[in-house]
Design an enzyme around this catalytic site. Structure first.
Site, PDB file in Angstrom:
ATOM      1  N   ARG A   1      13.103   7.781  -8.834  1.00 36.49           N
ATOM      2  CA  ARG A   1      12.817   8.193  -7.440  1.00 36.49           C
ATOM      3  C   ARG A   1      14.002   7.794  -6.560  1.00 36.49           C
ATOM      4  O   ARG A   1      13.918   6.870  -5.746  1.00 36.49           O
ATOM      5  CB  ARG A   1      11.534   7.518  -6.946  1.00 36.49           C
ATOM      6  CG  ARG A   1      10.421   8.515  -6.688  1.00 36.49           C
ATOM      7  CD  ARG A   1       9.219   7.896  -6.002  1.00 36.49           C
ATOM      8  NE  ARG A   1       8.104   8.835  -6.038  1.00 36.49           N
ATOM      9  CZ  ARG A   1       6.925   8.605  -5.513  1.00 36.49           C
ATOM     10  NH1 ARG A   1       6.672   7.467  -4.906  1.00 36.49           N
ATOM     11  NH2 ARG A   1       5.969   9.507  -5.596  1.00 36.49           N
TER      12      ARG A   1
ATOM     13  N   GLN B   1      16.242  13.547  -6.408  1.00 41.61           N
ATOM     14  CA  GLN B   1      15.089  14.118  -5.687  1.00 41.61           C
ATOM     15  C   GLN B   1      14.763  15.553  -6.117  1.00 41.61           C
ATOM     16  O   GLN B   1      13.600  15.892  -6.301  1.00 41.61           O
ATOM     17  CB  GLN B   1      15.403  14.116  -4.197  1.00 41.61           C
ATOM     18  CG  GLN B   1      14.262  13.648  -3.356  1.00 41.61           C
ATOM     19  CD  GLN B   1      14.704  13.415  -1.921  1.00 41.61           C
ATOM     20  OE1 GLN B   1      15.748  13.890  -1.497  1.00 41.61           O
ATOM     21  NE2 GLN B   1      13.895  12.692  -1.181  1.00 41.61           N
TER      22      GLN B   1
ATOM     23  N   ASP C   1      12.558  15.815  -9.224  1.00 37.34           N
ATOM     24  CA  ASP C   1      11.359  14.974  -9.257  1.00 37.34           C
ATOM     25  C   ASP C   1      10.087  15.824  -9.434  1.00 37.34           C
ATOM     26  O   ASP C   1       9.442  16.239  -8.473  1.00 37.34           O
ATOM     27  CB  ASP C   1      11.292  14.154  -7.961  1.00 37.34           C
ATOM     28  CG  ASP C   1      10.168  13.140  -7.986  1.00 37.34           C
ATOM     29  OD1 ASP C   1       9.319  13.205  -8.907  1.00 37.34           O
ATOM     30  OD2 ASP C   1      10.116  12.297  -7.081  1.00 37.34           O
TER      31      ASP C   1
ATOM     32  N   SER D   1       6.626  14.497  -8.129  1.00 40.40           N
ATOM     33  CA  SER D   1       6.399  14.721  -6.695  1.00 40.40           C
ATOM     34  C   SER D   1       6.106  16.184  -6.404  1.00 40.40           C
ATOM     35  O   SER D   1       5.199  16.495  -5.622  1.00 40.40           O
ATOM     36  CB  SER D   1       7.614  14.265  -5.875  1.00 40.40           C
ATOM     37  OG  SER D   1       7.710  12.870  -5.928  1.00 40.40           O
TER      38      SER D   1
ATOM     39  N   TYR E   1       6.880   3.065  -3.583  1.00 42.45           N
ATOM     40  CA  TYR E   1       5.629   2.801  -4.302  1.00 42.45           C
ATOM     41  C   TYR E   1       4.964   1.552  -3.742  1.00 42.45           C
ATOM     42  O   TYR E   1       5.590   0.747  -3.061  1.00 42.45           O
ATOM     43  CB  TYR E   1       5.911   2.587  -5.792  1.00 42.45           C
ATOM     44  CG  TYR E   1       6.253   3.852  -6.538  1.00 42.45           C
ATOM     45  CD1 TYR E   1       5.309   4.855  -6.712  1.00 42.45           C
ATOM     46  CD2 TYR E   1       7.523   4.031  -7.076  1.00 42.45           C
ATOM     47  CE1 TYR E   1       5.628   6.009  -7.407  1.00 42.45           C
ATOM     48  CE2 TYR E   1       7.836   5.187  -7.773  1.00 42.45           C
ATOM     49  CZ  TYR E   1       6.893   6.174  -7.939  1.00 42.45           C
ATOM     50  OH  TYR E   1       7.190   7.317  -8.630  1.00 42.45           O
TER      51      TYR E   1
HETATM   52  P1  NAD Z   1       2.403   8.172  -4.681  1.00 38.89           P
HETATM   53  O1  NAD Z   1       2.865   6.945  -5.366  1.00 38.89           O
HETATM   54  O2  NAD Z   1       3.378   8.997  -3.923  1.00 38.89           O
HETATM   55  O3  NAD Z   1       1.214   7.824  -3.679  1.00 38.89           O
HETATM   56  C1  NAD Z   1       0.218   6.911  -3.995  1.00 38.89           C
HETATM   57  C2  NAD Z   1      -0.114   6.157  -2.723  1.00 38.89           C
HETATM   58  O4  NAD Z   1      -1.182   5.264  -2.995  1.00 38.89           O
HETATM   59  C3  NAD Z   1       1.051   5.332  -2.198  1.00 38.89           C
HETATM   60  O5  NAD Z   1       1.339   5.717  -0.866  1.00 38.89           O
HETATM   61  C4  NAD Z   1       0.528   3.908  -2.266  1.00 38.89           C
HETATM   62  O6  NAD Z   1       1.016   3.087  -1.218  1.00 38.89           O
HETATM   63  C5  NAD Z   1      -0.971   4.135  -2.178  1.00 38.89           C
HETATM   64  N1  NAD Z   1      -1.778   3.010  -2.661  1.00 38.89           N
HETATM   65  C6  NAD Z   1      -1.567   2.182  -3.719  1.00 38.89           C
HETATM   66  N2  NAD Z   1      -2.553   1.295  -3.820  1.00 38.89           N
HETATM   67  C7  NAD Z   1      -3.432   1.549  -2.824  1.00 38.89           C
HETATM   68  C8  NAD Z   1      -4.651   0.961  -2.398  1.00 38.89           C
HETATM   69  N3  NAD Z   1      -5.172  -0.073  -3.036  1.00 38.89           N
HETATM   70  N4  NAD Z   1      -5.259   1.492  -1.314  1.00 38.89           N
HETATM   71  C9  NAD Z   1      -4.732   2.554  -0.658  1.00 38.89           C
HETATM   72  N5  NAD Z   1      -3.576   3.145  -0.992  1.00 38.89           N
HETATM   73  C10 NAD Z   1      -2.935   2.653  -2.071  1.00 38.89           C
HETATM   74  O7  NAD Z   1       1.687   9.055  -5.803  1.00 38.89           O
HETATM   75  P2  NAD Z   1       1.408  10.639  -5.750  1.00 38.89           P
HETATM   76  O8  NAD Z   1       2.557  11.332  -6.364  1.00 38.89           O
HETATM   77  O9  NAD Z   1       0.931  11.026  -4.408  1.00 38.89           O
HETATM   78  O10 NAD Z   1       0.202  10.748  -6.781  1.00 38.89           O
HETATM   79  C11 NAD Z   1      -1.079  10.238  -6.430  1.00 38.89           C
HETATM   80  C12 NAD Z   1      -2.061  10.321  -7.597  1.00 38.89           C
HETATM   81  O11 NAD Z   1      -2.340  11.676  -7.903  1.00 38.89           O
HETATM   82  C13 NAD Z   1      -1.522   9.713  -8.900  1.00 38.89           C
HETATM   83  O12 NAD Z   1      -2.566   8.949  -9.509  1.00 38.89           O
HETATM   84  C14 NAD Z   1      -1.175  10.908  -9.731  1.00 38.89           C
HETATM   85  O13 NAD Z   1      -1.231  10.640 -11.119  1.00 38.89           O
HETATM   86  C15 NAD Z   1      -2.271  11.845  -9.291  1.00 38.89           C
HETATM   87  N6  NAD Z   1      -2.073  13.271  -9.598  1.00 38.89           N
HETATM   88  C16 NAD Z   1      -3.181  13.919 -10.020  1.00 38.89           C
HETATM   89  C17 NAD Z   1      -3.121  15.258 -10.312  1.00 38.89           C
HETATM   90  C18 NAD Z   1      -4.370  15.943 -10.749  1.00 38.89           C
HETATM   91  O14 NAD Z   1      -4.328  17.094 -11.152  1.00 38.89           O
HETATM   92  N7  NAD Z   1      -5.504  15.292 -10.665  1.00 38.89           N
HETATM   93  C19 NAD Z   1      -1.912  15.950 -10.199  1.00 38.89           C
HETATM   94  C20 NAD Z   1      -0.788  15.268  -9.740  1.00 38.89           C
HETATM   95  C21 NAD Z   1      -0.868  13.901  -9.428  1.00 38.89           C
END
Ligand code: NAD
Length: 365
Positions: A121, A126, A129, A132, A226
C-alpha cells in the site's frame, strides 16, 4: 511478451482478468494477448470484443502455449496448474496463505507466481492495488444489497398520503469499502453515520455528508492506512458505543479489518437482538470470521428480526467494472515488471519482491 488470460475456474466467479480495453492497451505496447475462449462472457465481454481489441481468442492449451505471463482473477483450480508452462509467471488473487500445496506444486513445475493481495500500500503501487479497487466496488454493492433487503425505502418521500422519514444507515469501518458504502447510502437518500477506530478518517466521513460516531480515547492508527488491534478496555468502549448506536438504525454495513488478524468482533448476538425488527446488516468481513457474531460466510441468516448478509463475492456481482479495474491494476503491474517489454522478476524490487510467492522453484510467501 506473450500474455494469456484465463477463463476463471472458481465457482460463481464472473470477473475476467483483463477486459478488451486492457487487451488493446497491451497490444499497443507490442505484446501478444491470447484470451481463453469464453473468458469474459460472464462479465459481459464476448470473444469478438477481445479480438476487435487486437487479442486472439483461443482454446486454453493454445492460449497457454508459450505464454510468459498468465493473468487470472482467482487461483486456478489444481488441474489447471498442471497445464501452466514452466518459466511463466502466474498473477492473480492467489490467496497465498491458504494455498500452500498449490504454491509448492507451482514451484516444482518451475512456474513463478505473484499474489495481487500482496501489492504494497504505497503511492508507487497505488495503480496496482487490486484489493482496494475491488473493495471500493464491494462497499458500493453492500449498500445496494442492504437497501434491497430492507422492508422500507431509504430516502425521505413526500406523498399525498403523508411523508416517509429517511432510513438511517450506519457504516462500521471507514476504510476503502466503508467510504464507498457511506457514499452509496447517502446517494440513496439515507441519513448516514459511521465509526472507525482511526480518528484520521473522521474528516473523510464528514466530507461525504455522514456524521462520525465518537468514542473517547480510542485511536488505533497503524502503518499504511491500516488499523491496529484494540486493547481490552478500548474494545469495551467501542462495543458500548456501537451497541447504543445500533438501536437507532435500519441498515448497518460492517467493514472493519486489521490486516493479518481475524475480523474484529463489533456486533454481538445480544446487540442484534436490541436492533429494530426489519433492519439489515451486511457484513463485508464475513470471509475472515465476520464483524458480527452470527454472520455466516456466503449466507444470509435471520437473527430475531434482523437479516444478516454475509456475502463474500461482492466484486464478482458487478463483474464488468470489477474486471475493468482489476485489469487496469494488472496492466499497471505488467508495465512495472516489463518497462522495456521484457518481463524481469527482481525479488529486490520493492513491489515485485513483496508480491512474489513462488520464484525460481521456491515458495517464497
Ligand atoms: P481497509 O483496511 O481499507 O478498511 C478497514 C477499516 O476498518 C479501516 O479503516 C480500519 O481503521 C477499520 N477498523 C479496524 N478495526 C476496527 C474496529 N475495531 N472498529 C471499527 N473500525 C475498525 O479495508 P477495506 O479494503 O475497506 O476492506 C474491508 C473489508 O471488506 C475487509 O475485511 C475485506 O476483506 C472485505 N471485502 C469483502 C468483500 C466481499 O465480497 N465481501 C470484497 C472486498 C473486500
Amino acid at each position: 511478451m506473450r500474455i494469456a488470460v484465463l477463463r476463471e475456474t472458481a465457482r460463481g466467479e464472473r470477473r475476467v482478468a483483463l477486459t478488451p480495453d486492457g487487451v488493446a492497451r497491451l497490444v499497443k505496447q507490442g505484446h501478444e494477448v491470447g484470451v481463453e475462449r469464453g473468458a469474459g462472457e460472464a462479465a459481459g465481454f464476448l470473444d469478438g470484443a477481445f479480438e476487435a481489441a487486437g487479442g486472439v481468442a483461443r482454446e486454453r492449451a493454445a492460449a497457454l502455449d508459450g505464454a510468459e505471463a498468465i493473468l487470472a482473477v482467482q487461483r486456478p483450480e489444481d488441474a489447471l496448474l498442471e497445464a501452466l508452462p514452466a518459466g511463466a509467471l502466474l498473477v492473480g488473487l492467489l490467496q497465498p496463505y491458504q494455498a500452500g500445496h498449490a504454491l509448492r506444486r507451482l514451484a516444482e513445475r518451475g512456474v513463478h507466481a505473484m499474489a495481487m493481495e500482496r501489492v504494497p500500500r504505497t503511492t508507487r503501487a497505488q495503480a496496482m492495488d487490486a484489493l482496494s479497487s475491488q473493495a471500493s466496488l464491494a462497499g458500493y454493492k453492500a449498500a445496494l444489497l442492504g437497501a434491497a433487503a430492507l422492508p422500507r425505502i431509504l430516502p425521505m418521500m413526500t406523498t399525498a398520503a403523508g411523508t416517509l422519514a429517511p432510513a438511517k444507515a450506519f457504516v462500521v469501518g471507514a476504510g476503502v469499502a466503508g467510504l464507498q458504502a457511506i457514499a452509496t447510502a447517502r446517494r440513496l437518500g439515507a441519513v448516514v453515520s459511521a465509526f472507525d477506530v482511526r480518528p484520521v478518517v473522521k474528516e473523510q466521513v464528514q466530507s461525504l455528508g455522514a456524521s462520525f460516531v465518537e468514542v473517547p480515547a480510542v485511536a488505533a492508527d497503524g502503518a499504511g492506512g491500516y488499523a491496529k488491534e484494540l486493547g481490552a478496555s478500548e474494545q469495551e468502549r467501542v462495543l458500548a458505543a456501537v451497541g447504543a448506536h445500533l438501536r437507532e438504525v435500519d441498515l448497518v454495513v460492517t467493514t472493519a479489518q486489521v490486516p493479518g488478524r481475524p475480523a474484529p468482533r463489533l456486533v454481538t448476538a445480544a446487540m442484534l437482538a436490541s436492533m429494530r425488527a426489519g433492519s439489515v446488516l451486511v457484513d463485508l468481513a464475513a470471509e475472515t470470521g465476520g464483524n458480527c457474531e452470527v454472520t455466516r460466510a456466503g449466507e444470509t441468516v435471520r437473527a430475531g428480526g434482523v437479516t444478516v448478509i454475509g456475502a463474500v463475492d461482492l466484486p464478482s456481482r458487478v463483474p464488468l467494472h470489477a474486471s475493468q479495474l482489476y485489469g487496469r491494476n494488472l496492466s499497471a503491474l505488467l508495465a512495472h515488471l516489463a518497462p522495456q517489454g521484457t518481463l524481469a522478476l527482481d525479488p529486490a524490487d520493492e513491489i515485485a519482491g513483496a508480491m512474489l510467492v513462488v520464484h525460481a522453484g521456491k515458495v517464497v510467501a
